[in-house]
Design an enzyme around this catalytic site. Structure first.
Site, PDB file in Angstrom:
ATOM      1  N   LYS A 173      13.425  -0.506  -9.146  1.00 13.14           N
ATOM      2  CA  LYS A 173      12.918  -1.819  -9.537  1.00 13.14           C
ATOM      3  C   LYS A 173      11.426  -1.727  -9.818  1.00 13.14           C
ATOM      4  CE  LYS A 173      11.122  -5.434  -7.934  1.00 13.14           C
ATOM      5  NZ  LYS A 173      10.288  -5.899  -9.049  1.00 13.14           N
ATOM      6  N   GLY A 224       3.357  -0.125  -2.991  1.00 12.79           N
ATOM      7  CA  GLY A 224       2.880  -1.476  -3.275  1.00 12.79           C
ATOM      8  C   GLY A 224       1.884  -1.909  -2.222  1.00 12.79           C
ATOM      9  N   GLU A 246       4.033   3.767   0.557  1.00 10.18           N
ATOM     10  CA  GLU A 246       2.698   4.101   0.032  1.00 10.18           C
ATOM     11  C   GLU A 246       2.013   2.782  -0.243  1.00 10.18           C
ATOM     12  OE1 GLU A 246       1.542   7.074  -0.127  1.00 10.18           O
ATOM     13  OE2 GLU A 246       3.363   8.254   0.109  1.00 10.18           O
ATOM     14  N   CYS A 280      -4.882   2.651  -6.406  1.00  3.01           N
ATOM     15  CA  CYS A 280      -4.914   2.540  -4.940  1.00  3.01           C
ATOM     16  C   CYS A 280      -5.983   3.443  -4.339  1.00  3.01           C
ATOM     17  CB  CYS A 280      -3.546   2.881  -4.369  1.00  3.01           C
ATOM     18  SG  CYS A 280      -2.939   4.477  -4.934  1.00  3.01           S
ATOM     19  N   GLU A 382      -8.308  -5.541   0.576  1.00  2.00           N
ATOM     20  CA  GLU A 382      -8.185  -4.815  -0.692  1.00  2.00           C
ATOM     21  C   GLU A 382      -8.347  -5.804  -1.854  1.00  2.00           C
ATOM     22  OE1 GLU A 382      -4.322  -3.288  -1.792  1.00  2.00           O
ATOM     23  OE2 GLU A 382      -5.218  -1.403  -2.434  1.00  2.00           O
TER      24      GLU A 382
HETATM   25  P1  NDP Z   1       3.317  -5.593  -4.395  1.00  2.00           P
HETATM   26  O1  NDP Z   1       3.441  -5.197  -2.982  1.00  2.00           O
HETATM   27  O2  NDP Z   1       3.116  -7.013  -4.712  1.00  2.00           O
HETATM   28  O3  NDP Z   1       4.627  -5.147  -5.207  1.00  2.00           O
HETATM   29  C1  NDP Z   1       5.091  -3.827  -5.253  1.00  2.00           C
HETATM   30  C2  NDP Z   1       6.542  -3.833  -5.667  1.00  2.00           C
HETATM   31  O4  NDP Z   1       7.315  -4.427  -4.628  1.00  2.00           O
HETATM   32  C3  NDP Z   1       6.823  -4.665  -6.908  1.00  2.00           C
HETATM   33  O5  NDP Z   1       7.840  -4.064  -7.656  1.00  2.00           O
HETATM   34  C4  NDP Z   1       7.266  -5.971  -6.303  1.00  2.00           C
HETATM   35  O6  NDP Z   1       8.018  -6.726  -7.207  1.00  2.00           O
HETATM   36  C5  NDP Z   1       8.100  -5.474  -5.156  1.00  2.00           C
HETATM   37  N1  NDP Z   1       8.335  -6.436  -4.085  1.00  2.00           N
HETATM   38  C6  NDP Z   1       7.662  -7.568  -3.770  1.00  2.00           C
HETATM   39  N2  NDP Z   1       8.230  -8.189  -2.695  1.00  2.00           N
HETATM   40  C7  NDP Z   1       9.294  -7.425  -2.314  1.00  2.00           C
HETATM   41  C8  NDP Z   1      10.279  -7.525  -1.288  1.00  2.00           C
HETATM   42  N3  NDP Z   1      10.289  -8.531  -0.413  1.00  2.00           N
HETATM   43  N4  NDP Z   1      11.216  -6.553  -1.203  1.00  2.00           N
HETATM   44  C9  NDP Z   1      11.217  -5.515  -2.063  1.00  2.00           C
HETATM   45  N5  NDP Z   1      10.312  -5.374  -3.084  1.00  2.00           N
HETATM   46  C10 NDP Z   1       9.363  -6.312  -3.195  1.00  2.00           C
HETATM   47  O7  NDP Z   1       2.179  -4.682  -5.010  1.00  2.00           O
HETATM   48  P2  NDP Z   1       1.519  -4.794  -6.442  1.00  2.00           P
HETATM   49  O8  NDP Z   1       2.586  -4.651  -7.485  1.00  2.00           O
HETATM   50  O9  NDP Z   1       0.640  -5.991  -6.454  1.00  2.00           O
HETATM   51  O10 NDP Z   1       0.654  -3.441  -6.502  1.00  2.00           O
HETATM   52  C11 NDP Z   1      -0.601  -3.324  -5.983  1.00  2.00           C
HETATM   53  C12 NDP Z   1      -0.592  -2.708  -4.607  1.00  2.00           C
HETATM   54  O11 NDP Z   1       0.027  -1.437  -4.647  1.00  2.00           O
HETATM   55  C13 NDP Z   1      -1.977  -2.464  -4.065  1.00  2.00           C
HETATM   56  O12 NDP Z   1      -2.029  -2.868  -2.731  1.00  2.00           O
HETATM   57  C14 NDP Z   1      -2.152  -0.962  -4.171  1.00  2.00           C
HETATM   58  O13 NDP Z   1      -3.070  -0.425  -3.261  1.00  2.00           O
HETATM   59  C15 NDP Z   1      -0.768  -0.503  -3.923  1.00  2.00           C
HETATM   60  N6  NDP Z   1      -0.585   0.853  -4.421  1.00  2.00           N
HETATM   61  C16 NDP Z   1      -0.482   1.878  -3.527  1.00  2.00           C
HETATM   62  C17 NDP Z   1      -0.383   3.190  -3.968  1.00  2.00           C
HETATM   63  C18 NDP Z   1      -0.257   4.325  -2.997  1.00  2.00           C
HETATM   64  O14 NDP Z   1       0.149   5.409  -3.423  1.00  2.00           O
HETATM   65  N7  NDP Z   1      -0.580   4.166  -1.732  1.00  2.00           N
HETATM   66  C19 NDP Z   1      -0.378   3.511  -5.394  1.00  2.00           C
HETATM   67  C20 NDP Z   1      -0.472   2.367  -6.243  1.00  2.00           C
HETATM   68  C21 NDP Z   1      -0.578   1.083  -5.760  1.00  2.00           C
HETATM   69  P3  NDP Z   1       7.303  -7.905  -8.070  1.00  2.00           P
HETATM   70  O15 NDP Z   1       6.059  -7.365  -8.644  1.00  2.00           O
HETATM   71  O16 NDP Z   1       8.321  -8.185  -9.058  1.00  2.00           O
HETATM   72  O17 NDP Z   1       7.062  -9.000  -7.076  1.00  2.00           O
END
Ligand code: NDP
Length: 482
Positions: A173, A224, A246, A280, A382
């Site tokens: 997803k 995320g 992550e 990130c 963040e």
């Molecule tokens: P989110 O946590 O909002 O979303 C990440 C993914 O999770 C999206 O596909 C989102 O879908 C999905 N999601 C949201 N809620 C749920 C749930 N309850 N159950 C399952 N999946 C869910 O992150 P962002 O997309 O805003 O990305 C930014 C974040 O990602 C930052 O905090 C960044 O630091 C982190 N990140 C970390 C990395 C690492 O390697 N440590 C690398 C890159 C980013 P939808 O968007 O459709 O809501």
């Protein structure tokens, strides 16, 4: 209006609900496609297809899987220009960045894990001739791969590739904010007749489609935000699923007076503002040794002001658009709150309105803040945008305290020409990834991931291959004839 499709069992299909979400490009604010608003029903179909496909794929030979992954990598390369343009328009990142980093990494992910899997070792333990233990690493089943919007296809393939390389099937997803290249990727899979049901892609919101993926799949790889990671971990824990997280970061860039000054400025600038600060690993807290604090600020701010923000298609633009209007507002709110706490802006700080076709886009100038305390929200939360703070430090002890005074522990960069100091500090700083005199130098074999609230587990190389497999130990008693 183009309708993006889910990809289930080798077919491009509409969501069962018939409902769609608007897909808006941050480049110009134009609503240009529709994203399936998938529900649990769609996830059920994808999981069913993945389960069926697992019967053959999970027991196929390494050679078969290797050939398919390599074929997929070639097919991605054949479509790279289309993917680059699409990634940039959907996400707002400069095309040069998608060309240099994002899209080449997608095919590289498949090539890397196709070959890495061939070298994945099992172990043997001899018990002085009484018995022999050996391990097997079978795949687990259906892997749920959930990725964010900042490096859309790069991170999605970073999960899909190792999962399928070792024999799992996948329900992925992507973020609903940047779905387009995942859709193109599913078309690529279809074009080369990739085995049906091995890769399935479901689009939609996280709290509906994403939540169902976590509940229905056998193993979860999630990248995320930390807040979402907590929800995912709690859901996965209910059935003791393996779960790799992550998450976010609040990474320090640490500058000592004995650094190579010009090179350091360049690297810290890149670490601050690459992808509009939406990586990130970006260094958002810059700690500078007191003796060179003023000199550093003068030079850094001068260079930050020179960075060009604008049309992601134009090669000389350093920064493109922020991913969405909501995220841009969120970033500006962080800056406004910092100002209320006494911060001083020395560069940027505001939304940038472009003219002409791009007047509806979501742009922001690189922003540098001074006069903040490390305990302020701007240095603890963040922001995930082109915003950095610069804080001075007096000595190593104070620096370690400042660096570690955060709930995060993803990455850090240390700039110094004193090798012993670099090693000393690297051992003391709470970060899963530490760069010395560099940033974002990536080797796909290294363990990648964060400490504290930046995540659980590591990805990359053997870490990914181990994560996506179970380890079974078999103990064979050896009868002694005498
Ligand atoms: P989110 O946590 O909002 O979303 C990440 C993914 O999770 C999206 O596909 C989102 O879908 C999905 N999601 C949201 N809620 C749920 C749930 N309850 N159950 C399952 N999946 C869910 O992150 P962002 O997309 O805003 O990305 C930014 C974040 O990602 C930052 O905090 C960044 O630091 C982190 N990140 C970390 C990395 C690492 O390697 N440590 C690398 C890159 C980013 P939808 O968007 O459709 O809501």
């Amino acid at each position: 209006m183009e309708k993006i499709c889910n990809y289930i069992n080798g077919c491009l299909v509409a969501p069962k609900s018939g409902e769609y979400i608007k897909n808006i490009s941050p480049v110009d604010g134009v609503h240009y496609s529709l994203i399936p608003n998938s529900t649990e029903d769609d996830v059920d179909s994808a999981v069913e297809a993945a389960k069926k496909a697992f019967v053959n794929w999970g027991s196929s030979s390494k050679k078969v899987r290797f050939n398919w992954l390599m074929k997929l990598a070639d097919a991605i390369d054949d479509c790279s220009e289309e993917l680059i343009i699409a990634e940039s328009y959907d996400n707002g990142k400069p095309e040069w960045l998608a060309r240099k980093v994002d899209i080449p990494r997608c095919s590289e992910n498949f090539r890397f894990f196709a070959t890495a899997m061939l070298h994945h070792k099992t172990s043997a333990f001899d018990m002085d001739g009484e018995a022999l233990n050996y391990t097997l690493n079978p795949p687990i089943g259906v892997a749920g791969c959930i990725s964010p919007w900042n490096l859309p296809l790069y991170l999605l393939t970073w999960k899909i590739a190792p999962a399928i390389a070792v024999g799992n099937t996948v329900v992925a997803k992507p973020s609903e904010i940047t779905p387009y290249t995942a859709y193109l990727f599913s078309k690529i899979c279809q074009k080369i007749n990739f085995p049906k049901g091995v890769i399935n892609i479901i689009h939609g919101y996280g709290d509906t489609a994403g939540d169902a993926v976590v509940r229905k799949c056998d193993i979860i790889s999630f990248t995320g935000g930390t807040k979402t990671g907590r929800v995912v971990a709690a859901s996965a824990a209910k059935s003791f699923k393996k779960c790799s997280l992550e998450l976010g970061g609040k990474n320090p860039s640490i500058v000592f007076k004995d650094c190579d000054f010009e090179k350091t400025i360049k690297t810290v600038l890149r670490s601050a503002f690459t992808n509009q600060g939406q990586v990130c690993l970006c260094g958002s807290r810059i700690f500078v040794e007191k003796d060179i604090y003023d000199k550093f600020i003068r030079s850094f701010v001068e260079k930050a002001k020179e960075l060009k923000v604008g049309d992601p298609k134009i090669k000389h633009n350093d920064l493109g658009a922020i991913v969405s209007e909501a995220h841009l507002k969120n970033i500006i709110e962080h800056v406004d709150n910092a100002l209320k706490k006494g911060a001083k802006i020395v560069c940027g700080g505001k939304r940038l309105k472009l003219t002409g076709k791009l007047c509806g886009g979501f742009y922001m100038s690189p922003t540098v803040l001074l006069n903040t305390k490390n305990s302020d929200p701007i240095n603890q939360e963040e922001v995930f945008g082109p915003v950095v703070t610069i804080i001075s430090f007096n000595n190593e002890r104070e620096l370690v305290e400042l660096s570690n005074q955060t709930k995060y522990g993803l990455s850090a960069s240390i700039f110094t020409n004193d090798v012993s100091k670099a090693h000393r500090l690297a051992a003391k700083i709470d970060s899963g990834l530490i760069w010395i005199n560099s940033w974002l130098l990536r080797d796909l074999r290294i363990p990648f991931g964060g400490m504290k609230s930046s995540g659980i587990g590591r990805e990359g190389g053997n870490e990914s291959l181990n994560f996506f497999t179970e380890t079974k130990n078999i103990c064979v008693k050896i009868e002694n004839k005498d």
